[in-house]
Design an enzyme around this catalytic site. Structure first.
Site, PDB file in Angstrom:
ATOM      1  N   HIS A 121       0.822  -1.220   0.000  1.00  0.00           N
ATOM      2  CA  HIS A 121       0.000   0.000   0.000  1.00  0.00           C
ATOM      3  C   HIS A 121       0.853   1.266   0.000  1.00  0.00           C
ATOM      4  O   HIS A 121       0.336   2.356   0.245  1.00  0.00           O
ATOM      5  CB  HIS A 121      -0.970   0.001   1.189  1.00  0.00           C
ATOM      6  CG  HIS A 121      -2.059  -1.022   1.062  1.00  0.00           C
ATOM      7  ND1 HIS A 121      -2.883  -1.391   2.111  1.00  0.00           N
ATOM      8  CD2 HIS A 121      -2.483  -1.749  -0.001  1.00  0.00           C
ATOM      9  CE1 HIS A 121      -3.742  -2.304   1.695  1.00  0.00           C
ATOM     10  NE2 HIS A 121      -3.514  -2.541   0.419  1.00  0.00           N
ATOM     11  N   GLY A 189      -2.055  -9.422  12.509  1.00  0.00           N
ATOM     12  CA  GLY A 189      -2.647  -8.112  12.779  1.00  0.00           C
ATOM     13  C   GLY A 189      -3.314  -7.428  11.604  1.00  0.00           C
ATOM     14  O   GLY A 189      -3.141  -6.224  11.427  1.00  0.00           O
ATOM     15  N   ALA A 233       0.686  -8.918  18.933  1.00  0.00           N
ATOM     16  CA  ALA A 233       1.784  -9.294  18.033  1.00  0.00           C
ATOM     17  C   ALA A 233       3.134  -9.226  18.749  1.00  0.00           C
ATOM     18  O   ALA A 233       3.976 -10.103  18.599  1.00  0.00           O
ATOM     19  CB  ALA A 233       1.776  -8.374  16.822  1.00  0.00           C
TER      20      ALA A 233
HETATM   21  C1  BJW Z   1      -3.886  -6.604  16.589  1.00  0.00           C
HETATM   22  C2  BJW Z   1      -3.330  -5.769  17.564  1.00  0.00           C
HETATM   23  C3  BJW Z   1      -2.178  -6.272  18.221  1.00  0.00           C
HETATM   24  C4  BJW Z   1      -5.026  -4.733  16.758  1.00  0.00           C
HETATM   25  N1  BJW Z   1      -1.678  -7.481  17.887  1.00  0.00           N
HETATM   26  N2  BJW Z   1      -3.382  -7.799  16.288  1.00  0.00           N
HETATM   27  C5  BJW Z   1     -13.068  -6.823  -4.304  1.00  0.00           C
HETATM   28  C6  BJW Z   1     -14.210  -6.897  -3.550  1.00  0.00           C
HETATM   29  C7  BJW Z   1     -14.679  -5.781  -2.871  1.00  0.00           C
HETATM   30  C8  BJW Z   1     -14.003  -4.559  -2.941  1.00  0.00           C
HETATM   31  C9  BJW Z   1     -12.874  -4.492  -3.697  1.00  0.00           C
HETATM   32  C10 BJW Z   1     -12.411  -5.610  -4.365  1.00  0.00           C
HETATM   33  N3  BJW Z   1     -11.251  -5.265  -5.005  1.00  0.00           N
HETATM   34  C11 BJW Z   1     -10.993  -3.958  -4.756  1.00  0.00           C
HETATM   35  C12 BJW Z   1     -11.963  -3.471  -3.966  1.00  0.00           C
HETATM   36  C13 BJW Z   1     -12.024  -2.064  -3.475  1.00  0.00           C
HETATM   37  C14 BJW Z   1     -11.105  -1.796  -2.319  1.00  0.00           C
HETATM   38  C15 BJW Z   1     -11.518  -2.666  -1.126  1.00  0.00           C
HETATM   39  O1  BJW Z   1     -10.916  -3.667  -0.810  1.00  0.00           O
HETATM   40  N4  BJW Z   1     -12.527  -2.249  -0.395  1.00  0.00           N
HETATM   41  C16 BJW Z   1     -12.944  -3.017   0.791  1.00  0.00           C
HETATM   42  C17 BJW Z   1     -12.914  -2.092   2.009  1.00  0.00           C
HETATM   43  C18 BJW Z   1     -14.249  -3.671   0.509  1.00  0.00           C
HETATM   44  N5  BJW Z   1      -9.703  -2.057  -2.647  1.00  0.00           N
HETATM   45  C19 BJW Z   1      -9.001  -1.200  -3.353  1.00  0.00           C
HETATM   46  O2  BJW Z   1      -9.487  -0.173  -3.786  1.00  0.00           O
HETATM   47  C20 BJW Z   1      -7.539  -1.542  -3.623  1.00  0.00           C
HETATM   48  N6  BJW Z   1      -7.241  -1.389  -4.985  1.00  0.00           N
HETATM   49  C21 BJW Z   1      -7.524  -2.340  -5.888  1.00  0.00           C
HETATM   50  O3  BJW Z   1      -7.928  -3.432  -5.581  1.00  0.00           O
HETATM   51  O4  BJW Z   1      -7.291  -1.936  -7.203  1.00  0.00           O
HETATM   52  C22 BJW Z   1      -7.937  -2.663  -8.248  1.00  0.00           C
HETATM   53  C23 BJW Z   1      -9.428  -2.311  -8.211  1.00  0.00           C
HETATM   54  C24 BJW Z   1      -9.828  -1.016  -7.997  1.00  0.00           C
HETATM   55  C25 BJW Z   1     -11.212  -0.721  -7.933  1.00  0.00           C
HETATM   56  C26 BJW Z   1     -12.151  -1.732  -8.067  1.00  0.00           C
HETATM   57  C27 BJW Z   1     -11.714  -3.043  -8.249  1.00  0.00           C
HETATM   58  C28 BJW Z   1     -10.340  -3.326  -8.338  1.00  0.00           C
HETATM   59  C29 BJW Z   1      -6.625  -0.566  -2.897  1.00  0.00           C
HETATM   60  C30 BJW Z   1      -6.770  -0.650  -1.431  1.00  0.00           C
HETATM   61  C31 BJW Z   1      -5.840   0.340  -0.736  1.00  0.00           C
HETATM   62  C32 BJW Z   1      -6.256   0.481   0.692  1.00  0.00           C
HETATM   63  N7  BJW Z   1      -5.453   1.390   1.345  1.00  0.00           N
HETATM   64  C33 BJW Z   1      -5.659   1.642   2.773  1.00  0.00           C
HETATM   65  C34 BJW Z   1      -5.614   3.149   3.065  1.00  0.00           C
HETATM   66  C35 BJW Z   1      -4.322   3.756   2.814  1.00  0.00           C
HETATM   67  C36 BJW Z   1      -4.398   5.129   3.365  1.00  0.00           C
HETATM   68  C37 BJW Z   1      -3.309   5.367   4.344  1.00  0.00           C
HETATM   69  O5  BJW Z   1      -2.843   4.506   5.104  1.00  0.00           O
HETATM   70  O6  BJW Z   1      -2.937   6.490   4.386  1.00  0.00           O
HETATM   71  O7  BJW Z   1      -4.665   0.896   3.507  1.00  0.00           O
HETATM   72  S1  BJW Z   1      -7.173   1.081   3.455  1.00  0.00           S
HETATM   73  C38 BJW Z   1      -6.542   0.707   5.044  1.00  0.00           C
HETATM   74  O8  BJW Z   1      -6.905  -0.679   5.282  1.00  0.00           O
HETATM   75  C39 BJW Z   1      -4.989   0.757   4.903  1.00  0.00           C
HETATM   76  C40 BJW Z   1      -4.610  -0.620   5.418  1.00  0.00           C
HETATM   77  O9  BJW Z   1      -3.357  -1.020   4.855  1.00  0.00           O
HETATM   78  C41 BJW Z   1      -5.771  -1.498   5.018  1.00  0.00           C
HETATM   79  C42 BJW Z   1      -5.890  -2.796   5.779  1.00  0.00           C
HETATM   80  O10 BJW Z   1      -6.144  -2.528   7.122  1.00  0.00           O
HETATM   81  P1  BJW Z   1      -5.541  -3.479   8.255  1.00  0.00           P
HETATM   82  O11 BJW Z   1      -4.064  -3.428   8.212  1.00  0.00           O
HETATM   83  O12 BJW Z   1      -6.159  -4.810   8.164  1.00  0.00           O
HETATM   84  O13 BJW Z   1      -5.982  -2.691   9.582  1.00  0.00           O
HETATM   85  P2  BJW Z   1      -7.357  -2.784  10.414  1.00  0.00           P
HETATM   86  O14 BJW Z   1      -7.412  -1.604  11.279  1.00  0.00           O
HETATM   87  O15 BJW Z   1      -8.500  -3.031   9.531  1.00  0.00           O
HETATM   88  O16 BJW Z   1      -7.176  -4.099  11.301  1.00  0.00           O
HETATM   89  C43 BJW Z   1      -6.223  -4.195  12.339  1.00  0.00           C
HETATM   90  C44 BJW Z   1      -6.236  -5.613  12.881  1.00  0.00           C
HETATM   91  O17 BJW Z   1      -5.221  -5.735  13.841  1.00  0.00           O
HETATM   92  C45 BJW Z   1      -7.558  -6.006  13.558  1.00  0.00           C
HETATM   93  O18 BJW Z   1      -7.926  -7.306  13.095  1.00  0.00           O
HETATM   94  C46 BJW Z   1      -7.201  -6.052  15.051  1.00  0.00           C
HETATM   95  O19 BJW Z   1      -7.926  -7.056  15.770  1.00  0.00           O
HETATM   96  C47 BJW Z   1      -5.744  -6.394  14.985  1.00  0.00           C
HETATM   97  N8  BJW Z   1      -4.920  -5.920  16.110  1.00  0.00           N
HETATM   98  N9  BJW Z   1      -4.041  -4.627  17.697  1.00  0.00           N
HETATM   99  C48 BJW Z   1      -2.275  -8.198  16.960  1.00  0.00           C
HETATM  100  N10 BJW Z   1      -1.550  -5.528  19.223  1.00  0.00           N
END
Ligand code: BJW
Ligand code: ZN
Length: 244
Positions: A121, A189, A233
Site C-alpha cells: 500500500h 494483525g 503481536a
Molecule cells: C492486533 C493488535 C495487536 C489490533 N496485535 N493484532 C473486491 C471486492 C470488494 C471490494 C474491492 C475488491 N477489489 C478492490 C476493492 C475495493 C477496495 C476494497 O478492498 N474495499 C474493501 C474495504 C471492501 N480495494 C481497493 O481499492 C484496492 N485497490 C484495488 O484493488 O485496485 C484494483 C481495483 C480497484 C477498484 C475496483 C476493483 C479493483 C486498494 C486498497 C488500498 C487500501 N489502502 C488503505 C488506506 C491507505 C491510506 C493510508 O494509510 O494512508 O490501507 S485502506 C486501510 O486498510 C490501509 C490498510 O493497509 C488497510 C488494511 O487494514 P488493516 O491493516 O487490516 O488494519 P485494520 O485496522 O483493519 O485491522 C487491524 C487488525 O489488527 C484487527 O484485526 C485487530 O484485531 C488487529 N490488532 N491490535 C495483533 N496488538
C-alpha cells in the site's frame, strides 16, 4: 478429528521450514503506538476514508488530504519498531525463501531491518509527483504546503495506494509468487477486509500452505486458518519465531 497444533508445534515448523511468507497489517504496529484503521480506536472512527484516502478526495482538496498525512507523519516520527517487527527482520536471514508482504505504510518493517519486503500500500515517507510520476523520499515534518517536485515543479502526493487505485505490478507479482510457493503463511494483525490482500490467505491455503494467524480478535479469515493465536503481536511473534 483435526490435528490440534500448539505454539511449540508451530514454532518448530516455522524453524524447520524453507519457505515462509508473512502478511502484516496495522495490528503489528499497534504495539508501537500507531493507530489501526478499524475498531473502536481506529482512524476510520474519526475520519471518513473516502474523504481522505481516495484520488477523488485529493483532486477535490489536496490541502486537507496533506493535513491528514502531515498529522500522521508527525505521530509516526515518534514511533519505533517493536519486538514483532524486529523478530521478523532477524528471522528473514535464517529462511531460504522468505517474503514479507505488508499493508502498512508506516515504514516500521524497513526501519527494523526487513529487506525481503513488499509494502503493497506504499510508504508514508515517500512522495510521488502528480505531473511526472517521480517518486522520492520525503521526511519533512511538518510538510511545507504545497510540496512540489524538484524535477518539474508539479504537486506532490503521498506515495500511498488509495481506495480504487491499483497496486504496483511488481509488488503484486512478488506477493503472488510468495503466496503460491510458501509452505507456511503467517498472517499478523490484519482485519482481512481490504482487497487484494483479503484474497491472499485463500491463495496460500489452496496451494497447500499451512496458514497461521496472530490477532487480538477473530477475523473473516479465521474459518480457513489452520491455527490461530489470539494475543498481541509483540508478545506472540517473538515466541513463535524463537528457536526452540
Ligand atoms: C492486533 C493488535 C495487536 C489490533 N496485535 N493484532 C473486491 C471486492 C470488494 C471490494 C474491492 C475488491 N477489489 C478492490 C476493492 C475495493 C477496495 C476494497 O478492498 N474495499 C474493501 C474495504 C471492501 N480495494 C481497493 O481499492 C484496492 N485497490 C484495488 O484493488 O485496485 C484494483 C481495483 C480497484 C477498484 C475496483 C476493483 C479493483 C486498494 C486498497 C488500498 C487500501 N489502502 C488503505 C488506506 C491507505 C491510506 C493510508 O494509510 O494512508 O490501507 S485502506 C486501510 O486498510 C490501509 C490498510 O493497509 C488497510 C488494511 O487494514 P488493516 O491493516 O487490516 O488494519 P485494520 O485496522 O483493519 O485491522 C487491524 C487488525 O489488527 C484487527 O484485526 C485487530 O484485531 C488487529 N490488532 N491490535 C495483533 N496488538
Ligand atoms: Zn514532477
Amino acid at each position: 478429528m483435526p490435528t490440534v497444533l500448539s505454539l511449540t508445534d508451530i514454532r518448530d515448523r516455522l524453524n524447520r521450514s524453507k519457505s515462509i511468507t508473512v502478511l502484516t497489517g496495522a495490528g503489528i504496529s499497534a504495539d508501537s503506538g500507531v493507530p489501526t484503521f478499524r475498531g473502536p480506536e481506529g482512524l476510520w472512527k474519526n475520519f471518513r476514508p473516502e474523504e481522505l484516502a481516495s484520488p477523488e478526495a485529493f483532486a477535490r482538496n489536496p490541502k486537507l488530504v496533506w493535513e491528514w498525512y502531515d498529522w500522521r507523519r508527525n505521530l509516526l516520527s515518534t514511533k519505533s519498531p517493536n519486538p514483532a517487527h524486529i523478530t521478523l527482520a532477524t528471522f528473514e536471514k535464517h529462511v531460504e525463501n522468505f517474503w514479507l508482504i505488508t499493508q502498512n505504510v508506516d515504514g516500521l518493517h524497513a526501519t527494523a531491518g526487513s529487506r525481503k519486503l513488499s509494502e503493497i500500500h506504499g510508504n508514508i515517507w515517500k512522495v510521488r509527483c502528480t505531473a511526472c510520476g517521480r517518486i522520492s523520499q520525503n521526511h519533512d515534518v511538518p510538510i511545507i504546503y504545497p510540496p512540489t517536485c524538484k524535477s518539474c515543479g508539479g504537486l506532490l502526493r503521498p506515495h500511498i495506494v488509495w481506495f480504487g487505485e491499483s497496486l504496483a505490478p511488481e509488488d503484486l507479482d512478488a506477493s503472488y509468487t510468495a503466496l503460491q510457493t510458501c509452505e507456511i503463511l503467517l498472517i499478523i494483525g490484519t482485519s482481512g477486509v481490504v482487497y487484494p490482500a483479503a484474497s491472499f490467505a485463500p491463495i496460500a491455503k489452496n496451494q497447500g500452505a499451512l496458514v497461521v494467524e496472530v490477532n487480538l480478535d477473530p477475523t473473516p479469515h479465521s474459518s480457513i486458518i489452520d491455527v490461530s493465536f489470539q494475543g498481541r503481536a509483540k508478545d506472540v511473534v517473538p515466541l513463535l519465531l524463537s528457536e526452540g
